[in-house]
Design a protein around this motif. Structure first.
Motif, PDB file in Angstrom:
ATOM      1  N   SER A 105       2.390  -5.164  -5.620  1.00  0.00           N
ATOM      2  CA  SER A 105       1.072  -4.603  -5.907  1.00  0.00           C
ATOM      3  C   SER A 105      -0.011  -5.607  -5.547  1.00  0.00           C
ATOM      4  O   SER A 105       0.258  -6.772  -5.260  1.00  0.00           O
ATOM      5  CB  SER A 105       0.965  -4.243  -7.392  1.00  0.00           C
ATOM      6  OG  SER A 105       1.188  -5.395  -8.196  1.00  0.00           O
ATOM      7  N   LEU A 123       0.834  -1.203   0.000  1.00  0.00           N
ATOM      8  CA  LEU A 123       0.000   0.000   0.000  1.00  0.00           C
ATOM      9  C   LEU A 123       0.867   1.251   0.000  1.00  0.00           C
ATOM     10  O   LEU A 123       0.602   2.207  -0.738  1.00  0.00           O
ATOM     11  CB  LEU A 123      -0.938  -0.012   1.207  1.00  0.00           C
ATOM     12  CG  LEU A 123      -1.854   1.212   1.357  1.00  0.00           C
ATOM     13  CD1 LEU A 123      -2.777   1.353   0.144  1.00  0.00           C
ATOM     14  CD2 LEU A 123      -2.674   1.118   2.632  1.00  0.00           C
ATOM     15  N   SER A 176      -4.953  -1.965  -6.527  1.00  0.00           N
ATOM     16  CA  SER A 176      -3.915  -0.960  -6.795  1.00  0.00           C
ATOM     17  C   SER A 176      -3.507  -0.999  -8.268  1.00  0.00           C
ATOM     18  O   SER A 176      -3.242   0.041  -8.875  1.00  0.00           O
ATOM     19  CB  SER A 176      -2.702  -1.172  -5.890  1.00  0.00           C
ATOM     20  OG  SER A 176      -1.902  -2.271  -6.292  1.00  0.00           O
ATOM     21  N   TRP A 218     -10.240   6.682  -4.185  1.00  0.00           N
ATOM     22  CA  TRP A 218      -9.481   5.455  -3.946  1.00  0.00           C
ATOM     23  C   TRP A 218     -10.209   4.555  -2.949  1.00  0.00           C
ATOM     24  O   TRP A 218     -10.234   3.329  -3.100  1.00  0.00           O
ATOM     25  CB  TRP A 218      -8.074   5.781  -3.453  1.00  0.00           C
ATOM     26  CG  TRP A 218      -7.373   4.618  -2.818  1.00  0.00           C
ATOM     27  CD1 TRP A 218      -6.934   4.522  -1.539  1.00  0.00           C
ATOM     28  CD2 TRP A 218      -7.054   3.356  -3.432  1.00  0.00           C
ATOM     29  NE1 TRP A 218      -6.358   3.292  -1.296  1.00  0.00           N
ATOM     30  CE2 TRP A 218      -6.415   2.554  -2.453  1.00  0.00           C
ATOM     31  CE3 TRP A 218      -7.256   2.822  -4.703  1.00  0.00           C
ATOM     32  CZ2 TRP A 218      -5.987   1.264  -2.710  1.00  0.00           C
ATOM     33  CZ3 TRP A 218      -6.823   1.526  -4.961  1.00  0.00           C
ATOM     34  CH2 TRP A 218      -6.188   0.764  -3.981  1.00  0.00           C
ATOM     35  N   ASN A 243     -11.135   0.665  -3.777  1.00  0.00           N
ATOM     36  CA  ASN A 243     -10.499  -0.352  -2.945  1.00  0.00           C
ATOM     37  C   ASN A 243     -11.486  -1.076  -2.033  1.00  0.00           C
ATOM     38  O   ASN A 243     -11.106  -1.968  -1.286  1.00  0.00           O
ATOM     39  CB  ASN A 243      -9.402   0.306  -2.088  1.00  0.00           C
ATOM     40  CG  ASN A 243      -8.505  -0.694  -1.403  1.00  0.00           C
ATOM     41  OD1 ASN A 243      -8.124  -1.692  -1.989  1.00  0.00           O
ATOM     42  ND2 ASN A 243      -8.172  -0.430  -0.145  1.00  0.00           N
ATOM     43  N   PHE A 268       2.395   1.834  -3.406  1.00  0.00           N
ATOM     44  CA  PHE A 268       1.371   2.324  -4.330  1.00  0.00           C
ATOM     45  C   PHE A 268       1.095   3.803  -4.100  1.00  0.00           C
ATOM     46  O   PHE A 268       1.083   4.607  -5.052  1.00  0.00           O
ATOM     47  CB  PHE A 268       0.104   1.495  -4.155  1.00  0.00           C
ATOM     48  CG  PHE A 268      -1.106   2.033  -4.855  1.00  0.00           C
ATOM     49  CD1 PHE A 268      -1.119   2.222  -6.225  1.00  0.00           C
ATOM     50  CD2 PHE A 268      -2.253   2.352  -4.134  1.00  0.00           C
ATOM     51  CE1 PHE A 268      -2.243   2.714  -6.877  1.00  0.00           C
ATOM     52  CE2 PHE A 268      -3.374   2.842  -4.771  1.00  0.00           C
ATOM     53  CZ  PHE A 268      -3.369   3.026  -6.145  1.00  0.00           C
TER      54      PHE A 268
END
Length: 323
Positions: free
Chosen positions: A116, A90, A120, A160, A164, A93
């Motif tokens: 990854s 994380l 992501s 995001w 996610n 990323f």
């Protein structure tokens, strides 16, 4: 062999008449007849389409497709890079996207986004494509870029946090922005449509799934690109893999047709519904309804003749993203 369209038969006969009788036509008239007489594209609908087949999905903007191609190529150039769902992945990323203090735009370091995980990978491909697409347009404001920049956020918090999240997070993000459409039928999918897969009926708290980019339909399987677990000989990290359809319970495709709509990214706040999927499961019907997706016959991969029951042990990716 199927019979040609009636209009094309007429055109062919008329062209024969032209040849036999010496009738002369202007170039434009001949071109029109040639176009009519040409065989239809293999992807065209049958001559008697059903009402479902008559509904057309919008095509992607060519410039957006080119931006996606270039972005995924750039990510691929640096190799698979490993698959992980830990804090290090994380952090890598998040740090791969930097804000240009002078312009307010984002810059993406593809080599740094390693290791990854699936969400992501998809978000990096989408966001780096948006950076490319907007280079000469300037449609995305500094505030929107800041909203789009990945950061530590709970499920359903900001762009995001939507992408996610458990459930149809990416599809809901695109729907709320008005940036595209979602659908459930693989026959309508185009290369680089975003695809959320579920390996079981569970959607939400106990789901097992995968976020990927659709590449092509291979009959009994589909080809995808994402960050993948090292299963069935696939690369560990970024790469392509084929997934048997029998493993898949549900498929939700999302096509970005209006990348300029990401200019409204700063208006994306918190989705209490997505956040609730950390505590509960929802039905496939609720999932589709939330994203304004009609449920087509056979799209629910409880079309039992097409899909077998999938156990947790067989699931290629458990969709456990770091937060």
């Amino acid at each position: 062999m199927p019979e040609p369209d009636t209009g094309c038969v007429v055109a062919l006969r008329f062209k024969a008449l032209v040849r036999n009788t010496g009738i002369r036509l202007a170039a434009g008239g001949l071109a029109l007849l040639t176009a009519c007489a040409a065989p239809t594209d293999a992807a065209s609908p049958p001559s008697l389409p059903t009402p479902r087949q008559q509904r057309r999905l919008p095509m992607r903007n060519d410039s957006w497709t080119r931006a996606l191609n270039t972005s995924i190529d750039e990510i691929e150039r640096h190799g698979p890079g490993g698959y992980a769902t830990d804090n290090a992945a994380l952090t890598a990323f998040i740090n791969s996207f930097r804000r240009d203090e002078r312009s307010g735009r984002l810059r993406f370091n593809a080599a740094g986004a390693r290791p990854s995980f699936c969400s992501s990978a998809v978000y990096a491909a989408m966001l780096s494509a948006l950076i490319r697409w907007d280079e000469k347009r300037g449609a995305i404001s500094a505030a929107a870029w800041e909203a789009l920049r990945p950061k530590r956020a709970g499920d359903g918090v900001g762009p995001w946090g939507y992408a996610n999240a458990n459930g149809p997070g990416f599809a809901l993000l695109v729907h709320e922005l008005g940036a595209g459409i979602s659908f459930t039928e693989v026959s309508r999918a185009q290369t680089w449509d975003v695809l959320k897969l579920w390996w079981t009926d569970a959607i939400g708290l106990t789901e097992n799934g995968h976020l990927a980019m659709f590449v092509r339909d291979e009959g009994d399987s589909i080809r995808i690109w994402s960050s993948n677990m090292p299963l069935d000989g696939a690369s560990n990290g970024y790469g392509f893999k084929s997934v048997p359809k029998r493993r898949i319970k549900h498929m939700l495709f999302t096509r970005i047709t209006h990348p300029e709509a990401f200019a409204k990214a700063s208006a994306i706040g918190k989705s209490d519904w997505l956040a609730s999927l950390l505590r509960r499961n929802v039905t496939w019907e609720e999932c589709c309804r939330k994203c304004a997706v009609p449920i087509e016959r056979g799209s629910r991969r409880g079309d039992r003749a097409a899909m077998s029951q999938t156990s947790r042990r067989d699931a290629p990716d458990k969709n456990r993203f770091p937060r």
